[in-house]
Enzyme design. Structure first.
Site, PDB file in Angstrom:
ATOM      1  N   MET A 155       0.467  22.193  55.586  1.00  0.00           N
ATOM      2  CA  MET A 155       1.522  22.007  54.592  1.00  0.00           C
ATOM      3  C   MET A 155       2.311  20.728  54.861  1.00  0.00           C
ATOM      4  O   MET A 155       2.644  20.440  56.009  1.00  0.00           O
ATOM      5  CB  MET A 155       2.456  23.219  54.644  1.00  0.00           C
ATOM      6  CG  MET A 155       3.147  23.506  53.364  1.00  0.00           C
ATOM      7  SD  MET A 155       3.986  25.115  53.424  1.00  0.00           S
ATOM      8  CE  MET A 155       5.420  24.656  54.357  1.00  0.00           C
ATOM      9  N   ASP A 156       2.589  19.957  53.787  1.00  0.00           N
ATOM     10  CA  ASP A 156       3.433  18.773  53.949  1.00  0.00           C
ATOM     11  C   ASP A 156       4.798  19.021  53.292  1.00  0.00           C
ATOM     12  O   ASP A 156       5.067  20.125  52.813  1.00  0.00           O
ATOM     13  CB  ASP A 156       2.741  17.514  53.398  1.00  0.00           C
ATOM     14  CG  ASP A 156       2.429  17.606  51.912  1.00  0.00           C
ATOM     15  OD1 ASP A 156       3.136  18.338  51.192  1.00  0.00           O
ATOM     16  OD2 ASP A 156       1.482  16.939  51.465  1.00  0.00           O
ATOM     17  N   SER A 157       5.634  17.975  53.266  1.00  0.00           N
ATOM     18  CA  SER A 157       7.016  18.173  52.817  1.00  0.00           C
ATOM     19  C   SER A 157       7.088  18.574  51.341  1.00  0.00           C
ATOM     20  O   SER A 157       7.905  19.408  50.954  1.00  0.00           O
ATOM     21  CB  SER A 157       7.834  16.907  53.071  1.00  0.00           C
ATOM     22  OG  SER A 157       7.216  15.799  52.429  1.00  0.00           O
TER      23      SER A 157
ATOM     24  N   ASP B 175       4.734  20.158  49.731  1.00  0.00           N
ATOM     25  CA  ASP B 175       4.249  21.542  49.675  1.00  0.00           C
ATOM     26  C   ASP B 175       5.386  22.515  49.988  1.00  0.00           C
ATOM     27  O   ASP B 175       5.479  23.591  49.401  1.00  0.00           O
ATOM     28  CB  ASP B 175       3.120  21.762  50.692  1.00  0.00           C
ATOM     29  CG  ASP B 175       1.875  20.949  50.378  1.00  0.00           C
ATOM     30  OD1 ASP B 175       1.653  20.653  49.197  1.00  0.00           O
ATOM     31  OD2 ASP B 175       1.143  20.617  51.327  1.00  0.00           O
ATOM     32  N   ALA B 176       6.246  22.136  50.954  1.00  0.00           N
ATOM     33  CA  ALA B 176       7.332  23.020  51.359  1.00  0.00           C
ATOM     34  C   ALA B 176       8.309  23.265  50.205  1.00  0.00           C
ATOM     35  O   ALA B 176       8.778  24.385  49.992  1.00  0.00           O
ATOM     36  CB  ALA B 176       8.071  22.417  52.561  1.00  0.00           C
TER      37      ALA B 176
END
Lengths: 421, 88
Positions: free
Chosen positions: B40-42, B44-45
């Site tokens: 997960m990347d930023s 995605d968060a």
């Protein structure tokens, strides 16, 4: 500057299939992938057909995550680029990471954006996803391609309508010709299949009202043609400096001899079909000038041929204006019937088909051309393709305006060196 | 404040992750780490937070999102916020 530019890789995804061989087979045989619309409820439209890329599975070309987070036009462009990249054998080419990438897209993520707007209307700002801007802008496709293939060269996106993919070639030709890069990735990607875009084209009066089978709805240059049919596609090509391609033993499909564009119809405010004729004539003349070729040296024309009668008549008039009596002896075809009118991807699909035309010396047909329109009296290679000697060919694409772009490609090795870009 | 039983909580959280990250639900366990295991990347968060809010009718702060490490953390946060909402 005397660098020559060649095409060394190709990729295509459309209603005519996945991969360049499936695409070329459909084009060569004049088989249409146009069918009833399933992507959205088309019941309110007279035209209920489109070219949907139904056999395309994005997961075959990208990670599961990209397949769910990116939009359709990005997926089409990314998949086509994967094919072109592999076709050209770029994975083992030193310096490929510095290649730039340039794509054309006319409608970008319009279908997905329509969904977002509907959700916004339904629930306000809280319903809007933060990914919208990242994935919906026209450069989403080039950004994703650059990230996926780890390209650090310039990422460039063009939005000059259906002429975009040929304009990508002009851009890359300048980049390579000036020595800025040894190669570039380019193409076009569009997925205009949504109710709003269908409504717009319907309102323009430009969509086919053909009452028969969907596969016959797109009928370029035909007396019974009533309009175009929309389609989705992605098509890509690798452009490379000739000596660079030669040194690494790359397959060379074609040499780019020149590019031209014209918007004379836009300037003169003339009605159709004269506006189309004026713009295309200007584009053809400037492309021939750039290629340093005489009108007698063009063996085949891949026309825009979108099936809108006034525009098809205008194109015919332009070919007569530029080529004179010889226009009757130059085979011309429209490869739109197999895929539908795929906007920016269309020009790139024409480039793919043109490379196969040069390689196989085979002229693809204009499908569905039963009885020519009375003002369309040239050799459009109706129904059945045929063998034909092609050393140099012209590709023409039409953008809304009308504007036109044209590219001259030649069989490698070329019988004549082109002028510098 | 007691943690409430939320129907199909694990499956619903997994579905949110599947929709955004593309992997199948079978590849996700409560112990899966969002960044290290699921990639997960930023962005995605942020998408995860919004999708979780919509799915469970909650409001999640940026600070709460930043503290999430595993899938189980999301489930606990949903239970906690649902309980707070119920007792409010």
């Amino acid at each position: 500057m005397s660098r020559r530019v060649v095409i060394t890789g190709l990729g295509a995804v459309s209603a005519a299939g996945v991969g360049v061989k499936e695409f070329w087979r459909a084009v060569r045989d004049g088989v249409s992938g146009v069918d009833w619309i399933t992507r959205f409820d088309a019941s309110q439209f007279t035209c209920r057909v489109a070219g949907e890329a139904r056999t395309f599975d994005p997961r075959q070309f990208m990670s599961d995550k990209l397949a769910v987070t990116t939009n359709r036009f990005t997926q089409l462009g990314l998949a086509a680029t994967r094919m072109a990249y592999d076709d050209a054998g770029l994975a083992h080419v030193p310096g490929v990471s510095r290649f730039p990438v340039c794509f054309g897209s006319s409608t970008a993520a319009a279908p997905e954006f329509q969904t977002e707007i509907e959700q916004f209307a339904d629930g306000g700002a809280s319903r809007i996803s933060p990914s919208v801007i990242v994935e919906h802008i026209g450069s989403a496709v080039t950004n994703r391609i650059a990230a996926e293939f780890k390209l650090t060269g310039q990422t460039m996106a063009l939005a000059s309508g259906c002429t975009s993919a040929l304009d990508v070639i002009q851009w890359a030709w300048g980049q390579i010709g000036s020595g800025r890069t040894a190669g570039a990735l380019g193409g076009g990607a569009d997925s205009p299949l949504s109710s709003v875009i269908q409504a717009t084209w319907s309102a323009l009066g430009s969509l086919s009202r053909w009452p028969g089978p969907p596969s016959q709805a797109l009928r370029p240059f035909d007396a019974a043609s009533t309009g175009t049919v929309l389609g989705e596609a992605g098509a890509a090509f690798v452009l490379e400096e000739y000596e660079h391609a030669l040194a690494r033993g790359a397959p060379i499909y074609a040499e780019v001899l020149g590019h031209g564009n014209g918007n004379a119809g836009l300037q003169s405010r003339t009605p159709e079909p004269m506006a189309t004729a004026a713009s295309l004539e200007a584009a053809l003349r400037s492309a021939l000038r750039a290629a340093n070729l005489d009108v007698s040296e063009i063996d085949y024309i891949s026309s825009h041929g979108g099936g809108v009668p006034k525009q098809d008549r205008g194109e015919t008039a332009a070919y007569k204006a530029v080529f004179g009596r010889r226009a009757y002896n130059i085979p011309i075809s429209s490869i739109k019937p197999p895929t539908g009118n795929t906007f920016s991807a269309g020009g790139a699909l024409q480039v793919v088909a043109a490379c196969f035309t040069l390689a196989e010396q085979f002229l693809p047909p204009t499908a569905n051309l039963d009885v020519p329109d009375s003002l369309c009296d040239l050799d459009y290679v109706p129904h059945r393709g045929r063998m034909g000697r092609v050393n140099q060919l012209l590709i023409a694409t039409r953008g809304i305006g009308p504007t036109y772009s044209a590219v001259v490609l030649a069989h490698p090795p070329t019988p004549k060196r082109r002028a510098s870009p | 404040m007691s943690l409430m039983e939320i129907p199909d909580l694990e499956d619903r959280v997994k579905q949110i992750l599947t929709n955004r990250l593309g992997m199948s639900a079978a590849e996700i366990t409560p112990d899966s780490r969002l960044v290290d295991d699921l990639g997960m990347d930023s962005l995605d968060a942020v998408e995860l937070a919004i999708a979780t809010e919509r799915q469970f009718g909650l409001s999640i702060s940026d600070e709460q999102v930043a503290k999430l490490v595993t899938v189980a953390d999301i489930m606990k946060l949903v239970q906690q916020l649902t309980a707070e909402r119920g007792s409010a």
